[in-house]
Each structure stands twice: as structure tokens, then as C-alpha cells.
Design a protein around this motif. Structure first.
Motif, PDB file in Angstrom:
ATOM      1  N   LYS A 157       0.825  -1.213   0.000  1.00 54.81           N
ATOM      2  CA  LYS A 157       0.000   0.000   0.000  1.00 54.81           C
ATOM      3  C   LYS A 157       0.859   1.263   0.000  1.00 54.81           C
ATOM      4  N   VAL A 158       2.113   1.100  -0.356  1.00 50.50           N
ATOM      5  CA  VAL A 158       3.031   2.251  -0.355  1.00 50.50           C
ATOM      6  C   VAL A 158       2.507   3.350  -1.278  1.00 50.50           C
ATOM      7  N   LYS A 159       2.053   2.940  -2.473  1.00 50.19           N
ATOM      8  CA  LYS A 159       1.577   3.924  -3.448  1.00 50.19           C
ATOM      9  C   LYS A 159       0.365   4.681  -2.904  1.00 50.19           C
ATOM     10  N   ALA A 160      -0.560   3.956  -2.269  1.00 50.79           N
ATOM     11  CA  ALA A 160      -1.751   4.599  -1.707  1.00 50.79           C
ATOM     12  C   ALA A 160      -1.358   5.614  -0.638  1.00 50.79           C
ATOM     13  N   ARG A 161      -0.371   5.247   0.181  1.00 51.49           N
ATOM     14  CA  ARG A 161       0.075   6.150   1.253  1.00 51.49           C
ATOM     15  C   ARG A 161       0.751   7.389   0.685  1.00 51.49           C
ATOM     16  N   VAL A 162       1.577   7.184  -0.330  1.00 50.43           N
ATOM     17  CA  VAL A 162       2.272   8.309  -0.979  1.00 50.43           C
ATOM     18  C   VAL A 162       1.265   9.258  -1.622  1.00 50.43           C
ATOM     19  N   LYS A 163       0.289   8.691  -2.333  1.00 55.88           N
ATOM     20  CA  LYS A 163      -0.726   9.517  -2.996  1.00 55.88           C
ATOM     21  C   LYS A 163      -1.590  10.259  -1.978  1.00 55.88           C
ATOM     22  N   ALA A 164      -1.891   9.601  -0.851  1.00 59.60           N
ATOM     23  CA  ALA A 164      -2.684  10.253   0.199  1.00 59.60           C
ATOM     24  C   ALA A 164      -1.933  11.450   0.773  1.00 59.60           C
ATOM     25  N   ASN A 165      -0.627  11.268   1.013  1.00 60.34           N
ATOM     26  CA  ASN A 165       0.190  12.375   1.534  1.00 60.34           C
ATOM     27  C   ASN A 165       0.288  13.513   0.526  1.00 60.34           C
ATOM     28  N   VAL A 191      -6.910  17.105  -9.498  1.00 55.24           N
ATOM     29  CA  VAL A 191      -6.520  15.806  -8.933  1.00 55.24           C
ATOM     30  C   VAL A 191      -7.470  14.752  -9.490  1.00 55.24           C
ATOM     31  N   VAL A 192      -6.929  13.581  -9.859  1.00 54.38           N
ATOM     32  CA  VAL A 192      -7.755  12.513 -10.439  1.00 54.38           C
ATOM     33  C   VAL A 192      -7.602  11.228  -9.626  1.00 54.38           C
ATOM     34  N   PHE A 193      -8.731  10.642  -9.214  1.00 56.52           N
ATOM     35  CA  PHE A 193      -8.763   9.323  -8.573  1.00 56.52           C
ATOM     36  C   PHE A 193      -9.683   8.435  -9.406  1.00 56.52           C
ATOM     37  N   ASP A 194      -9.131   7.372  -9.997  1.00 54.50           N
ATOM     38  CA  ASP A 194      -9.980   6.535 -10.850  1.00 54.50           C
ATOM     39  C   ASP A 194      -9.458   5.108 -10.905  1.00 54.50           C
ATOM     40  N   HIS A 195     -10.370   4.184 -11.239  1.00 53.71           N
ATOM     41  CA  HIS A 195     -10.003   2.764 -11.334  1.00 53.71           C
ATOM     42  C   HIS A 195     -10.199   2.226 -12.748  1.00 53.71           C
ATOM     43  N   HIS A 196     -10.514   3.081 -13.711  1.00 58.31           N
ATOM     44  CA  HIS A 196     -10.687   2.629 -15.092  1.00 58.31           C
ATOM     45  C   HIS A 196      -9.358   2.695 -15.846  1.00 58.31           C
ATOM     46  N   ARG A 197      -9.229   1.865 -16.853  1.00 55.88           N
ATOM     47  CA  ARG A 197      -8.011   1.890 -17.671  1.00 55.88           C
ATOM     48  C   ARG A 197      -7.848   3.251 -18.336  1.00 55.88           C
ATOM     49  N   GLN A 198      -6.607   3.648 -18.492  1.00 55.50           N
ATOM     50  CA  GLN A 198      -6.316   4.930 -19.136  1.00 55.50           C
ATOM     51  C   GLN A 198      -6.191   4.722 -20.634  1.00 55.50           C
ATOM     52  N   GLY A 199      -6.876   5.568 -21.404  1.00 56.47           N
ATOM     53  CA  GLY A 199      -6.794   5.490 -22.855  1.00 56.47           C
ATOM     54  C   GLY A 199      -5.993   6.645 -23.418  1.00 56.47           C
ATOM     55  N   SER A 229     -13.088  -0.334  -7.409  1.00 52.99           N
ATOM     56  CA  SER A 229     -13.971   0.835  -7.537  1.00 52.99           C
ATOM     57  C   SER A 229     -13.233   2.080  -7.051  1.00 52.99           C
ATOM     58  N   ALA A 230     -13.769   3.232  -7.424  1.00 54.44           N
ATOM     59  CA  ALA A 230     -13.209   4.495  -6.931  1.00 54.44           C
ATOM     60  C   ALA A 230     -13.456   4.632  -5.429  1.00 54.44           C
ATOM     61  N   SER A 231     -14.574   4.083  -4.952  1.00 52.75           N
ATOM     62  CA  SER A 231     -14.889   4.136  -3.515  1.00 52.75           C
ATOM     63  C   SER A 231     -13.840   3.393  -2.697  1.00 52.75           C
ATOM     64  N   GLU A 232     -13.358   2.265  -3.238  1.00 51.93           N
ATOM     65  CA  GLU A 232     -12.296   1.511  -2.549  1.00 51.93           C
ATOM     66  C   GLU A 232     -11.037   2.360  -2.426  1.00 51.93           C
ATOM     67  N   MET A 233     -10.672   3.050  -3.504  1.00 51.15           N
ATOM     68  CA  MET A 233      -9.462   3.873  -3.504  1.00 51.15           C
ATOM     69  C   MET A 233      -9.571   5.016  -2.491  1.00 51.15           C
ATOM     70  N   VAL A 234     -10.735   5.663  -2.462  1.00 51.26           N
ATOM     71  CA  VAL A 234     -10.926   6.790  -1.539  1.00 51.26           C
ATOM     72  C   VAL A 234     -10.955   6.296  -0.090  1.00 51.26           C
ATOM     73  N   ALA A 235     -11.521   5.098   0.134  1.00 51.43           N
ATOM     74  CA  ALA A 235     -11.535   4.516   1.487  1.00 51.43           C
ATOM     75  C   ALA A 235     -10.110   4.288   1.988  1.00 51.43           C
ATOM     76  N   GLU A 236      -9.218   3.862   1.074  1.00 50.54           N
ATOM     77  CA  GLU A 236      -7.808   3.681   1.454  1.00 50.54           C
ATOM     78  C   GLU A 236      -7.160   5.017   1.784  1.00 50.54           C
ATOM     79  N   ILE A 237      -7.387   6.006   0.944  1.00 52.91           N
ATOM     80  CA  ILE A 237      -6.786   7.320   1.156  1.00 52.91           C
ATOM     81  C   ILE A 237      -7.248   7.927   2.477  1.00 52.91           C
ATOM     82  N   ALA A 238      -8.527   7.716   2.808  1.00 54.43           N
ATOM     83  CA  ALA A 238      -9.086   8.255   4.064  1.00 54.43           C
ATOM     84  C   ALA A 238      -8.341   7.715   5.281  1.00 54.43           C
TER      85      ALA A 238
END
Length: 230
Positions: free
Chosen positions: A19-27, A137-145, A163-172
Motif C-alpha cells: 500500500k506504499v503507493k496509496a500512502r504516498v498519494k494520500a500524503n 486531482v484525479v482518482f480513478d479505477h478505469h483503464r487509461q486510454g 472501484s473508486a470508492s475503494e481507492m478513496v476509502a484507502e486514502i481516508a
């Protein structure tokens, strides 16, 4: 030689346990909004429950950090109507949800634009806001085109997330102040995960259940969410 076209895309994304990336992005996210006075949060056109859940989660993080925040609400499907009513009839500020016109009025240099559950500018709720926002700022779980939000100062896109909700729950869980979700907020985020994973059967990993556990401990009620979908 002019454009890259994407098609197909059935390969499964490998989930990363770290979860290093999630922590870095949250900071990084906290650092960005600490210099701003308010946040405007928007999802994609025809908002769904995951887009709403993620937006509400970012709204609560902003409030916990002492910032004013608004969610752009345009057209939405009937499924989330009763969920939105829970925010309009309780002790939430009247300007929690605003329309595009109001968002254009309040957008200035002291305002950050947070985009959830979408990374293509053309299908955001208000693409015109991208032209006037200094900080995106962008938070998303869809593939980038090939179509990307180029002016984003922070872009956190994880296709393996359910889901995006999962990502935001981690950041919180990683911001420096405790983020105390209310039951309506936890329900909205939990519902977003349930819908996008087809009731925890599709693209569900360890981190999905950890996010769901965090939301359950914050007051999300699985029975209440199930009744909502009925």
C-alpha cells in the motif's frame, strides 16, 4: 501517425498487496489541498453510486482537513436518488451539492478540482471546469486510454482496484487527521464497492475486503445497502 486507438483490453490487472503507493498519494493529496481554501469534486456524466460514494468520501476528507468542499451534481440515475436524499435531509450543509454554474462561479486560484471515477475529460460532469481549474486531482479505477486529463497535478489511476470508492476509502485511512465517516457516507462508499464488484464476486482482491471492513467499522450497514438496491 496521428492518434493511438485502444480496443479490447480483457487482460486482468495484477493486484498489488503493498500500500506504499496509496500512502504516498494520500500524503501528496493532503499536501495539495492544504494550500487551498476549498475543493470542488466531480464524477462522470450521469452519476452512479460508485461516483457518488467516492465523491462523498473525498468531501469528508476535505472537511476533516478543515476545508470547504462541494460536489457537482448534474443528472443522475434513479438508483442513487434515495441515497442523495439522506444527505439533503440530514445535518449536511446546503451547498454540499451544487450545479455546474455555481461551480464555475466559485472556481478560482484557491480552489482545487478533484475528479473521481473517470479519467476521460470528455465524460466528466463539467468538462469546461478543466479549462479554468489551476489544480486538478484525479482518482480513478478505469483503464487509461489516449484521452487523458493532461493538467492533473496528482493522478492516481489503479485499474486493479474494484472501484473508486475503494481507492478513496484507502486514502481516508492514510491522511494525517482521523477521518470519521458518518453512516450515510460509509453506506454510499460501501454501496459503490458492492455495485462495481457485483456483490464482491468480480475483480475483488484483498484490498477490496480491507476497504469494506474499514467502511463497516465506520457505520456502513450491508442490510441497509441491500434494501436501498431493492
Amino acid at each position: 501517425n496521428e492518434k493511438i486507438y485502444y480496443y479490447g483490453g480483457k487482460t486482468k490487472q495484477a493486484e498489488k498487496n503493498t500500500k506504499v503507493k496509496a500512502r504516498v498519494k494520500a500524503n501528496a493529496f493532503e499536501e495539495i489541498i492544504s494550500s487551498k481554501e476549498r475543493l470542488i469534486i466531480m464524477g462522470h456524466k450521469l452519476m452512479d453510486i460508485d461516483s457518488l460514494g467516492a465523491a462523498v468520501g473525498v468531501w469528508r476528507i476535505a472537511v476533516a482537513l478543515g476545508k470547504k468542499a462541494h460536489i457537482i451534481l448534474g443528472d443522475y440515475n434513479a438508483t442513487i436518488g434515495c441515497m442523495i436524499e439522506r444527505f439533503e435531509n440530514n445535518d449536511y450543509p446546503e451547498d454540499m451539492f451544487i450545479d455546474k454554474a455555481k461551480a464555475m462561479d466559485v472556481m478560482d486560484a484557491n480552489c482545487a478540482l478533484v475528479i473521481v471515477d473517470v479519467n476521460r475529460p470528455s465524460i466528466t460532469e463539467a468538462p469546461e471546469l478543466l479549462d479554468v481549474a489551476d489544480t486538478v486531482v484525479v482518482f480513478d479505477h478505469h483503464r487509461q486510454g489516449s484521452e487523458v486529463i493532461e493538467q492533473a497535478v496528482l493522478s492516481y489511476i489503479e485499474p486493479f482496484a474494484s472501484s473508486a470508492s475503494e481507492m478513496v476509502a484507502e486514502i481516508a485511512q492514510y491522511v494525517s487527521v482521523p477521518v470519521k465517516l458518518k453512516s450515510a457516507e460509509a453506506d454510499a462508499m460501501y454501496a459503490g464497492i458492492v455495485i462495481d464488484t457485483n456483490n464482491f464476486t468480480n475483480q475483488t482482491g484483498v484490498r477490496t475486503f480491507e476497504a469494506a471492513a474499514f467502511l463497516r467499522s465506520s457505520g456502513a450497514d450491508a442490510v441497509r445497502v441491500r434494501k436501498l438496491f431493492r
